[in-house]
Write an enzyme that holds these catalytic residues in place. Structure first.
Site, short mmCIF file in Angstrom:
data_model
loop_
_atom_site.label_atom_id
_atom_site.label_comp_id
_atom_site.label_asym_id
_atom_site.label_seq_id
_atom_site.Cartn_x
_atom_site.Cartn_y
_atom_site.Cartn_z
N CYS A 114 73.94 13.16 33.35
CA CYS A 114 75.09 12.59 34.39
C CYS A 114 74.37 11.40 35.38
O CYS A 114 75.11 10.51 35.94
CB CYS A 114 75.55 13.63 35.30
SG CYS A 114 76.39 14.90 34.54
N HIS A 248 78.74 9.65 41.58
CA HIS A 248 78.98 10.49 40.19
C HIS A 248 80.10 11.49 40.40
O HIS A 248 80.34 12.20 41.28
CB HIS A 248 77.87 11.16 39.88
CG HIS A 248 77.94 12.19 38.44
ND1 HIS A 248 78.58 11.75 37.45
CD2 HIS A 248 77.64 13.64 38.29
CE1 HIS A 248 78.82 12.61 36.69
NE2 HIS A 248 78.33 13.93 37.05
N ASN A 278 84.65 15.14 35.11
CA ASN A 278 83.22 14.71 35.05
C ASN A 278 82.95 14.14 33.66
O ASN A 278 82.76 14.68 32.57
CB ASN A 278 82.21 15.74 35.19
CG ASN A 278 80.69 15.46 35.32
OD1 ASN A 278 80.43 14.26 34.92
ND2 ASN A 278 79.82 16.40 35.60
N1 ACO Z 1 89.61 29.12 36.02
C1 ACO Z 1 90.04 30.24 36.64
N2 ACO Z 1 89.01 31.16 37.18
C2 ACO Z 1 87.70 30.48 36.94
C3 ACO Z 1 87.45 29.40 36.12
C4 ACO Z 1 88.47 28.73 35.82
N3 ACO Z 1 88.18 27.61 35.00
N4 ACO Z 1 86.13 29.52 36.20
C5 ACO Z 1 85.60 30.31 36.99
N5 ACO Z 1 86.55 31.29 37.14
C6 ACO Z 1 86.63 32.33 38.01
C7 ACO Z 1 85.18 33.21 37.93
O1 ACO Z 1 85.42 33.88 36.66
C8 ACO Z 1 85.11 33.92 39.17
O2 ACO Z 1 85.87 34.84 39.16
P1 ACO Z 1 85.51 36.55 39.79
O3 ACO Z 1 85.37 35.98 41.22
O4 ACO Z 1 86.61 37.19 39.43
O5 ACO Z 1 84.00 36.87 39.04
C9 ACO Z 1 85.59 32.99 40.26
O6 ACO Z 1 86.53 31.98 39.40
C10 ACO Z 1 84.62 32.27 40.92
O7 ACO Z 1 83.53 31.57 40.00
P2 ACO Z 1 82.37 30.80 40.67
O8 ACO Z 1 81.60 30.31 39.59
O9 ACO Z 1 81.67 31.55 41.87
O10 ACO Z 1 83.41 29.68 41.16
P3 ACO Z 1 82.60 28.50 42.41
O11 ACO Z 1 83.40 28.43 43.38
O12 ACO Z 1 81.21 28.48 42.29
O13 ACO Z 1 83.28 27.01 41.38
C11 ACO Z 1 82.28 25.48 40.12
C12 ACO Z 1 82.80 26.97 40.39
C13 ACO Z 1 83.61 24.54 40.26
C14 ACO Z 1 81.63 25.13 38.55
C15 ACO Z 1 81.37 25.22 41.11
O14 ACO Z 1 80.10 26.09 41.10
C16 ACO Z 1 80.83 23.90 41.05
O15 ACO Z 1 81.43 22.76 41.17
N6 ACO Z 1 79.40 23.34 40.61
C17 ACO Z 1 78.94 22.18 40.46
C18 ACO Z 1 79.06 22.19 38.97
C19 ACO Z 1 79.18 20.72 38.54
O16 ACO Z 1 80.06 20.09 38.96
N7 ACO Z 1 78.44 20.60 37.42
C20 ACO Z 1 78.80 19.22 36.63
C21 ACO Z 1 77.66 18.79 36.02
S1 ACO Z 1 76.31 18.54 37.19
C22 ACO Z 1 76.85 17.29 38.15
O17 ACO Z 1 77.23 16.46 37.66
C23 ACO Z 1 76.12 17.20 39.65
#
Ligand code: ACO
EC number: 2.3.1.180
Length: 321
Positions: A114, A248, A278
């Site tokens: 990224c 980004h 993304n």
């Molecule tokens: N739809 C519905 N529910 C979902 C999904 C989905 N697509 N994905 C996960 N869940 C559920 C999980 O199973 C979990 O359920 P549970 O509580 O019953 O176990 C719940 O949602 C919460 O999951 P978390 O992973 O804890 O959710 P979080 O609030 O951390 O959000 C996310 C996840 C959006 C990926 C977040 O962590 C994030 O944005 N991280 C940054 C990652 C990123 O942007 N990466 C891109 C590449 S890196 C970069 O470019 C910087």
């Protein structure tokens, strides 16, 4: 007079097919509400079989050349930042070179996921200022849809495909126009937090994206705020001097949290994550091109670019347009 790399033109390309969260929810166990609330994403473009990293990159490059008023034969350097090349080799940059009809020049890819575009801009800036070329095409192009595990809802909803390009030209300037500072970082000890579980030298397969989302989020906000502080210090300016931040486009919450940490108002942040999701190395040049074309970013503006990605790698650049 100072020799600097000047932003001469921008371009971008998106696959024909646009997929909404609701459409995605028909084949993945997710919902529009969850995706919007956690990420700000509403749409992403997904490449058809005839659309590849090289073809999208070439289209973005053609637009950037036209905006700069240059011909393919003017280009002495092509760098493509990508984690999803058409082939393991040759470099996508050479495929773009052939597609746009550029004659013999320097062409290679940069792999920093990224933050690849920031790495590519920094390399091009150095090469232009040491006389390796007069005009460079710097492209971020990705087809991440090809390396997503469509059974893994924690990753597949986050990414999209696309390309963005800039022409950078070496020019002697009397003012502060051009790239003023770049900063790059990498910390390989975090390589298992965001990676692809395949490759030519390990599994012999392409593999799929794997990510520890929460950890990535935490590191992203800290690293991006820090590197933005570094480049602004390098040029002796503060957040109030910035006209536009082009971040980004990974997640609206990361973008908002980083801007808040730096005291930057949301009105000065270019946001496209809602429309494109993304697009990895393509996200910064894609957003930059949109903001240039819709007239937000104008000649004389101070623009800051920043990105973080797998590795971890991260970086920032400050330029006067
Ligand atoms: N739809 C519905 N529910 C979902 C999904 C989905 N697509 N994905 C996960 N869940 C559920 C999980 O199973 C979990 O359920 P549970 O509580 O019953 O176990 C719940 O949602 C919460 O999951 P978390 O992973 O804890 O959710 P979080 O609030 O951390 O959000 C996310 C996840 C959006 C990926 C977040 O962590 C994030 O944005 N991280 C940054 C990652 C990123 O942007 N990466 C891109 C590449 S890196 C970069 O470019 C910087």
């Amino acid at each position: 007079m100072t020799l600097r790399a000047i932003l001469a033109g921008t371009g971008s390309a998106l696959p024909r097919t646009r997929v909404s969260n609701a459409e995605l929810a028909e084949r993945v166990d997710t919902s529009d509400e969850w995706i919007v609330e956690r990420t700000g994403i509403r749409f992403r473009h997904i490449a058809e079989p005839d659309e590849t990293t090289a073809t999208l990159g070439a289209e973005a490059a053609r637009q950037a050349l036209a905006a700069a008023g240059l011909q393919p034969s003017d280009i002495g350097l092509i760098i493509v930042a990508t984690a999803t090349p058409d082939n393991t080799f040759p470099a996508s940059a050479t495929k773009v070179q052939a597609l746009i009809g550029a004659p013999d020049c320097i062409a290679f890819d940069v792999a920093a996921v990224c933050s690849g575009f920031l790495y590519a801009v920094s390399v091009a800036d150095s090469m232009l200022r040491t006389g390796a070329a007069k005009h460079a095409l710097v492209i971020g192009s990705e087809t991440f849809s090809r390396i997503l595990d469509w059974e893994d809802r924690t990753t597949c909803v986050l990414f999209g495909d696309g390309a963005g390009a800039v022409v950078l030209s070496a020019e002697e300037v009397a003012d502060d126009r051009g790239i003023l500072a770049t900063r790059l970082h990498a910390e390989g000890k975090y390589c298992d937090m965001l990676y692809v579980d395949g490759g030519p030298s390990t599994t012999g397969t392409v593999g799929h994206v794997r990510m520890q989302g929460r950890e990535v989020f935490r590191h992203a906000v800290t690293n991006l705020a820090d590197v933005l502080g570094e480049v602004m210090e390098d040029v002796g300016l503060s957040a109030t001097d910035i006209d536009w931040v082009v971040p980004h486009q990974a997640n609206k919450r990361i973008i908002d949290a980083t801007a808040k940490k730096l005291g930057l108002p949301a009105e000065r942040v270019v946001l496209t994550v809602d429309q494109h999701a993304n697009t990895s190395a393509a996200s910064v040049p894609l957003a930059l091109d949109l903001a240039v074309r819709d007239g937000r970013i104008r000649r004389g503006d101070l623009v800051v670019l920043e990105a973080m990605g797998g590795g971890f790698t991260w970086g920032a650049a400050v330029l006067r347009v």
